[in-house]
Design a protein around this motif. Structure first.
Motif, PDB file in Angstrom:
ATOM      1  N   TRP A  18       0.895  -1.182  -0.050  1.00  0.00           N
ATOM      2  CA  TRP A  18       0.024  -0.025  -0.150  1.00  0.00           C
ATOM      3  C   TRP A  18       0.829   1.384   0.062  1.00  0.00           C
ATOM      4  O   TRP A  18       0.671   2.345  -0.617  1.00  0.00           O
ATOM      5  CB  TRP A  18      -0.814   0.010   1.023  1.00  0.00           C
ATOM      6  N   GLY A  19       2.103   0.938   0.812  1.00  0.00           N
ATOM      7  CA  GLY A  19       2.768   2.357   0.845  1.00  0.00           C
ATOM      8  C   GLY A  19       3.581   2.625  -0.448  1.00  0.00           C
ATOM      9  O   GLY A  19       4.120   3.919  -0.894  1.00  0.00           O
ATOM     10  N   ARG A  20       3.676   1.651  -1.543  1.00  0.00           N
ATOM     11  CA  ARG A  20       4.217   1.922  -2.768  1.00  0.00           C
ATOM     12  C   ARG A  20       3.316   2.399  -3.782  1.00  0.00           C
ATOM     13  O   ARG A  20       3.499   2.745  -4.916  1.00  0.00           O
ATOM     14  CB  ARG A  20       5.145   0.694  -3.260  1.00  0.00           C
ATOM     15  N   LEU A  21       1.967   2.291  -3.409  1.00  0.00           N
ATOM     16  CA  LEU A  21       0.976   2.746  -4.582  1.00  0.00           C
ATOM     17  C   LEU A  21       0.991   4.326  -4.675  1.00  0.00           C
ATOM     18  O   LEU A  21       1.285   4.925  -3.872  1.00  0.00           O
ATOM     19  CB  LEU A  21      -0.504   2.346  -4.155  1.00  0.00           C
ATOM     20  N   ASN A  22       0.379   4.457  -5.815  1.00  0.00           N
ATOM     21  CA  ASN A  22       0.211   6.093  -6.138  1.00  0.00           C
ATOM     22  C   ASN A  22      -1.049   6.721  -5.329  1.00  0.00           C
ATOM     23  O   ASN A  22      -1.730   5.810  -4.779  1.00  0.00           O
ATOM     24  CB  ASN A  22       0.161   6.447  -7.488  1.00  0.00           C
ATOM     25  N   ALA A  23      -1.107   8.076  -5.119  1.00  0.00           N
ATOM     26  CA  ALA A  23      -2.093   8.547  -4.128  1.00  0.00           C
ATOM     27  C   ALA A  23      -3.371   7.921  -4.429  1.00  0.00           C
ATOM     28  O   ALA A  23      -4.149   7.655  -3.665  1.00  0.00           O
ATOM     29  CB  ALA A  23      -1.988   9.938  -4.288  1.00  0.00           C
ATOM     30  N   ALA A  24      -3.766   7.848  -5.842  1.00  0.00           N
ATOM     31  CA  ALA A  24      -5.341   7.606  -6.026  1.00  0.00           C
ATOM     32  C   ALA A  24      -5.240   6.091  -5.904  1.00  0.00           C
ATOM     33  O   ALA A  24      -6.671   5.658  -5.233  1.00  0.00           O
ATOM     34  CB  ALA A  24      -5.435   7.794  -7.519  1.00  0.00           C
ATOM     35  N   ASP A  25      -4.405   4.998  -6.306  1.00  0.00           N
ATOM     36  CA  ASP A  25      -4.672   4.023  -5.849  1.00  0.00           C
ATOM     37  C   ASP A  25      -4.615   3.487  -4.158  1.00  0.00           C
ATOM     38  O   ASP A  25      -5.404   2.565  -3.898  1.00  0.00           O
ATOM     39  CB  ASP A  25      -3.486   2.937  -6.513  1.00  0.00           C
ATOM     40  N   ALA A  26      -3.666   4.238  -3.762  1.00  0.00           N
ATOM     41  CA  ALA A  26      -3.687   4.048  -2.417  1.00  0.00           C
ATOM     42  C   ALA A  26      -4.783   4.446  -1.464  1.00  0.00           C
ATOM     43  O   ALA A  26      -5.383   3.745  -0.560  1.00  0.00           O
ATOM     44  CB  ALA A  26      -2.727   4.613  -1.509  1.00  0.00           C
ATOM     45  N   ASP A  27      -5.551   5.567  -2.184  1.00  0.00           N
ATOM     46  CA  ASP A  27      -7.019   5.846  -1.425  1.00  0.00           C
ATOM     47  C   ASP A  27      -8.005   4.870  -1.712  1.00  0.00           C
ATOM     48  O   ASP A  27      -8.955   4.922  -0.885  1.00  0.00           O
ATOM     49  CB  ASP A  27      -7.259   7.261  -2.265  1.00  0.00           C
ATOM     50  N   HIS A  28      -8.036   4.035  -2.569  1.00  0.00           N
ATOM     51  CA  HIS A  28      -8.963   3.280  -3.117  1.00  0.00           C
ATOM     52  C   HIS A  28      -8.684   1.827  -2.469  1.00  0.00           C
ATOM     53  O   HIS A  28      -9.518   0.779  -2.157  1.00  0.00           O
ATOM     54  CB  HIS A  28      -9.080   3.060  -4.578  1.00  0.00           C
ATOM     55  N   PHE A  29      -7.822   1.439  -1.989  1.00  0.00           N
ATOM     56  CA  PHE A  29      -7.218   0.155  -1.430  1.00  0.00           C
ATOM     57  C   PHE A  29      -7.948   0.076   0.092  1.00  0.00           C
ATOM     58  O   PHE A  29      -8.153   0.796   0.599  1.00  0.00           O
ATOM     59  CB  PHE A  29      -5.858   0.084  -1.230  1.00  0.00           C
ATOM     60  N   ARG A  30      -8.076  -1.409   0.016  1.00  0.00           N
ATOM     61  CA  ARG A  30      -8.926  -1.686   1.267  1.00  0.00           C
ATOM     62  C   ARG A  30      -8.484  -3.077   1.684  1.00  0.00           C
ATOM     63  O   ARG A  30      -8.052  -3.987   0.947  1.00  0.00           O
ATOM     64  CB  ARG A  30     -10.282  -2.110   1.033  1.00  0.00           C
TER      65      ARG A  30
END
Length: 355
Positions: free
Chosen positions: A117-129
């Protein structure tokens, strides 16, 4: 195309969830991670074997390197965590396995998910669950007149199993509050339905009844549980995953409080109607056995938060869900034969030697 990483997806609830998700979401893909212990069965996944949308990996959730590789390769938008040792009787006999899978395994999965999760871009990190599937047993036992468990009920686990699940719940909560990991936690009541390994009450009674064996009921049979059809549970998890508030917990129950003896009587009556014996009733096979240590007297779930916030209610009554379940076991003797062999038979011989 959305990708989910599902742990324990060859187990009872996990396999139902995988099959249900792929049936409903035709463009999505599931990476199914399962160690394939005695309760994991790839035969439950026969309908999706070989499909490119179902990627199976025989992996232990305690294997950090394997988890890192799976996350990096498949880049899921969510992790749905079912993998757990879950049978109270086995936790009494061998608590170490429950600590390893339920506590160490959940910790390892959280660490892998946090790094990914820490390596995802901001948009993908925001949608991750990260959705953690837990149990009502972490709340302990209720008296006959106590209100049902709510999301704010204090934890009072009474078995090594429920204690290990409570520990995993606390770890998940801490990873949200400490690191910001976008987690969701659900607490379900007793599930029943297709693909249920026959050490739990309902499939145990069905398979033993059909085999002409005694139906062992612990103690006086008046321990009460809230029963939830597995298809309703899968719908609730999909709902929480889609719209649940990050960091929140949601109780999932069937609004079906039944004593164990009532459940067994209802099962026998259904079998009498659907697969009658040459003479007599299946009720004649009921036998009472010594109660297990620390047997919680009553569980009950208050699922009003899930209904109020997300609009979910179970579609099945206990009667309709149980009839579907019994019919599934009658229609799938090959699956039952496959799972009730080898180690399972040895364990049953030890557990119910007097039955």
């Amino acid at each position: 195309m959305a990708t989910l990483l599902v742990t324990g997806g060859a187990g009872f609830i996990g396999s139902n969830f995988v099959l249900d998700w792929l049936r409903r979401h035709h463009g999505d893909r599931i990476v199914n991670v399962d160690k394939l212990t005695y309760a994991g069965n790839r035969r439950s996944l026969a309908a999706v074997e070989g499909q490119p949308r179902h990627v199976f990996s025989q992996t232990d959730i305690c294997d950090r390197a394997a988890l890192d590789a799976l996350l990096a390769t498949h880049r899921p938008q969510a992790v749905v965590h079912f993998a757990a040792e879950s049978h109270v009787d086995r936790s009494i006999a061998d608590p170490g396995a429950f600590i390893q899978t339920n506590v160490v395994g959940t910790f390892t999965l959280l660490e892998a998910a946090r790094a990914y999760w820490g390596r995802l871009n901001a948009a993908d990190a925001d949608h991750f669950r990260f959705l953690h599937v837990s149990t009502d047993e972490v709340f302990g036992s209720l008296g006959a007149d106590d209100p049902p468990f709510s999301e704010s009920t204090p934890y009072q686990p009474n078995s090594p199993y429920s204690a290990s699940k409570a520990a995993s719940d606390h770890l998940v909560r801490s990873y949200h509050h400490t690191y910001g990991l976008p987690v969701l936690t659900t607490h379900c009541s007793n599930n029943y339905g297709p693909y249920h390994f026959p050490e739990k009450l309902i499939p145990l009674m069905i398979t033993r009844a059909l085999a002409g064996k005694p139906l062992p009921v612990y103690g006086d049979g008046l321990n009460v549980r809230d029963w939830l059809y597995v298809g309703d549970h899968c719908t609730a998890i999909r709902t929480v995953l889609a719209r649940g508030r990050v960091g929140e917990t949601y109780n999932i129950g069937g609004w079906n409080e039944k004593s164990n003896l009532d459940v067994v009587h209802t099962l026998c009556d259904l079998l009498d109607a659907l697969r009658p014996k040459a003479s007599g009733s299946y009720r004649q096979q009921i036998t009472f056995v010594t109660d297990r240590p620390g047997h919680d007297r009553r569980y009950a779930i208050d699922a009003r938060k899930l209904e109020r916030e997300l609009g979910w209610r179970p579609a099945e009554t206990f009667e309709t869900g149980l009839r579907k379940t019994v019919q599934w076991y009658l229609d799938n003797p090959g699956w039952v034969k496959d799972v009730t062999s080898g180690e399972y038979r040895n364990w049953m011989a030890r557990q119910y030697a007097a039955a």
